[in-house]
Design a protein around this motif. Structure first.
Motif, short mmCIF file in Angstrom:
data_model
loop_
_atom_site.label_atom_id
_atom_site.label_comp_id
_atom_site.label_asym_id
_atom_site.label_seq_id
_atom_site.Cartn_x
_atom_site.Cartn_y
_atom_site.Cartn_z
N GLY A 1 3.46 -28.08 16.34
CA GLY A 1 4.16 -26.86 16.68
C GLY A 1 3.15 -25.76 16.96
O GLY A 1 2.83 -24.95 16.09
N ASN A 2 2.61 -25.77 18.18
CA ASN A 2 1.52 -24.85 18.53
C ASN A 2 1.83 -24.07 19.80
O ASN A 2 2.62 -24.50 20.65
N HIS A 3 1.15 -22.95 19.93
CA HIS A 3 1.24 -22.14 21.14
C HIS A 3 0.65 -22.93 22.32
O HIS A 3 -0.34 -23.66 22.13
N PRO A 4 1.23 -22.80 23.53
CA PRO A 4 0.71 -23.54 24.69
C PRO A 4 -0.79 -23.31 24.94
O PRO A 4 -1.48 -24.24 25.37
N ALA A 5 -1.31 -22.13 24.64
CA ALA A 5 -2.75 -21.89 24.84
C ALA A 5 -3.58 -22.81 23.95
O ALA A 5 -4.63 -23.31 24.36
N VAL A 6 -3.09 -23.04 22.74
CA VAL A 6 -3.80 -23.92 21.80
C VAL A 6 -3.73 -25.38 22.30
O VAL A 6 -4.71 -26.12 22.26
N LEU A 7 -2.57 -25.76 22.81
CA LEU A 7 -2.40 -27.13 23.31
C LEU A 7 -3.34 -27.38 24.49
O LEU A 7 -3.98 -28.43 24.58
N VAL A 8 -3.42 -26.43 25.40
CA VAL A 8 -4.27 -26.61 26.59
C VAL A 8 -5.75 -26.57 26.18
O VAL A 8 -6.55 -27.39 26.65
N ALA A 9 -6.10 -25.67 25.28
CA ALA A 9 -7.50 -25.59 24.82
C ALA A 9 -7.95 -26.93 24.22
O ALA A 9 -9.08 -27.38 24.45
#
Ligand SMILES: Cc1cc2nc3c(=O)[nH]c(=O)nc-3n(C[C@H](O)[C@H](O)[C@H](O)COP(=O)(O)O)c2cc1C
Ligand SMILES: [Mn+2]
Length: 462
Positions: A194-202
């Protein structure tokens, strides 16, 4: 509630405001049914499952597509903006900070751990081995340097506290595990869900070993990512994660996974993979569980595509400074086909850019090079460039025997042929027929004046 807009709830709030959250009120089963609903939900809204049979926890799926990513990150929904935003994350990284009393530690479970009882883990494809956790980011520390690494890896739930983790030998996490094995220490991990999309892409950025992907997330968000120390392992997790599973590798133990879906939509058999022993599960009060529908589904490939096209562009720019944009296509499985635009290319720079892309990432096996007047995220415009500017006998080259990704569906010897398609304008090209730019702009600026009514029949104006 939210951690300065860095968590999945903040992203969901942005999407809800834009009308891009679909609620599923009817109950769904974790075995195949939830996957079937995600696969068939129209549009690219995030999907919120309110009732999952046997669980109190709601499930979020289809969180990321290009528009949702832009909305959650507060940037325009254009290729140019996402390339700039993710590039800033890499070039101006911001180190995370560790905070106390993090939301992800509101509930702490260290006794009688049972992953599948706590979390609605889902079974996706008929011939896979069982239920997978598909949206986890895996945080680990290099046992030699102490530097953090963040990646996304599938986790097969095998027992109450036993998980199998799938990891490519070419990825950093695999190297950290090898180092730990050599030192005779079990590698610890925090799995954040359950993470922010910026964290997923990083987490998906192709950067060097030792480059903490949380620094990239901070650079993207424009502020340090807030982390929380582990409760049973010496590894942090995003403070705003919905759920954190803490675990360590079980030395020497491997599991024969059987068939597993890949981004190309087919099953592969990777043989044996390592096991993790879960030491603690922590979560927020009333957490959401995040699911990414794997295989050949949009969210699986778009998270990788956003990261890979940006890191590929940086790599290409080092070789060809005039490289303007890069785009991973949907038809190319969100991994394999890259389109690159060049501004004022000099002779041979198209080929050079293609070689740089092949060198950057094993997954990329077709590169199309176009001029900067082409909208590279429009497949019709790119095909136009190929039709108008590419001479097949001169502008296509094939490089055989190049290192392939292990997911490559065509070959078994670890290599594959790469193709470059150079669709660049020649000096002698016919001029493009265009409406004067000044008039185009004026009409656009005064659009309201024309009272354009789309879909109105001619009859009604008689
Ligand atoms: C949804 C999703 C699932 C993924 N699953 C895996 C996986 O099971 N195994 C793997 O090796 N890579 C997987 N990846 C790709 C890696 O996370 C990615 O290549 C990452 O950059 C590797 O980071 P590292 O080199 O720092 O370990 C996945 C990517 C996405 C978007
Ligand atoms: Mn890494």
């Amino acid at each position: 509630m939210d951690i300065n807009g860095q968590d999945m709830r903040a992203a969901l709030a942005c999407l809800a405001e834009a009308g891009r959250v679909t609620r599923v009120e009817g109950s769904v089963d974790t075995e195949f049914e939830l996957a079937a609903v995600l696969a068939q939900c129209p549009g690219r809204s995030a999907v919120l499952f309110e009732q999952v049979n046997g669980y109190a926890m709601p499930v979020v799926g289809n969180l990321v597509d290009r528009t949702n990513f832009a909305l959650a990150c507060g940037i325009p929904a254009t290729l140019e903006a996402s390339l700039r935003y993710i590039t800033r994350g890499i070039e101006q990284p911001i180190a995370p900070v560790v905070i106390a009393d993090a939301p992800c530690r509101e509930v702490v479970i260290t006794q009688e751990i049972d992953v599948a009882k706590t979390i609605p883990v889902t079974t996706f494809f008929e011939r896979e081995a069982g239920a997978y956790i598909s949206a986890g980011i895996i945080v680990a520390k290099d046992p030699e340097t102490g530097k953090r690494n963040v990646s996304m890896n599938r986790l097969l739930v095998l027992g109450p506290d036993t998980l199998m983790i799938g990891m490519s030998p070419s990825h950093h996490l695999h190297r950290l595990k090898e180092k730990a094995d050599k030192l005779g220490k079990p590698l610890e991990v925090s799995i954040a869900l359950g993470n922010h999309p910026a964290v997923l892409v990083a987490a998906n950025a192709y950067v060097d070993l030792g480059f903490d992907e949380f620094d990239i997330a901070g650079g993207m968000l424009g502020e340090p990512l807030q982390l929380s120390a582990g409760v049973s392992v010496d590894v942090e997790a995003p403070a705003g994660a919905e759920i954190v599973i803490e675990a360590e590798f079980i030395p020497g133990e491997m599991y024969e996974e059987g068939l597993v879906s890949e981004f190309h939509g087919m099953y592969v058999d990777y043989g044996k993979s390592p096991l993790l022993r879960v030491k603690a599960i922590t979560h927020r009060v009333n957490p959401y569980y995040q699911v990414i529908l794997p295989g050949r589904y949009h969210e699986h490939f778009i998270i990788g595509a956003l990261a890979i096209e940006t890191t590929a562009l940086r790599h290409i720019r080092a070789a060809v400074p005039g490289a303007k944009e890069a785009f991973i296509t949907e038809g190319g499985m969100g991994r394999c086909h890259l389109v690159v635009s060049l501004s004022h290319p000099r002779a041979g720079e198209g080929q050079k850019a293609a070689f740089a892309a092949f060198a950057h990432c094993n997954l990329i096996k077709q590169v199309t090079i176009v001029d900067d007047d082409i909208r590279i995220d429009d497949p019709v415009d790119v095909e136009w460039a190929v039709a108008a500017r590419m001479r097949a006998d001169r502008d296509i080259f094939v490089v055989p025997g190049v290192r392939a990704d292990r997911a490559e569906p065509l070959v078994k010897d670890g290599t594959v042929a790469k193709i470059g398609i150079i669709a660049l304008r020649e000096a002698s090209a016919l001029p493009k027929a265009e409406i004067p730019q000044a008039i185009m702009r004026r009409v656009q600026n005064e659009w309201d004046r024309y009272q354009v009514k789309t879909g109105t029949s001619v009859e009604s104006h008689r």
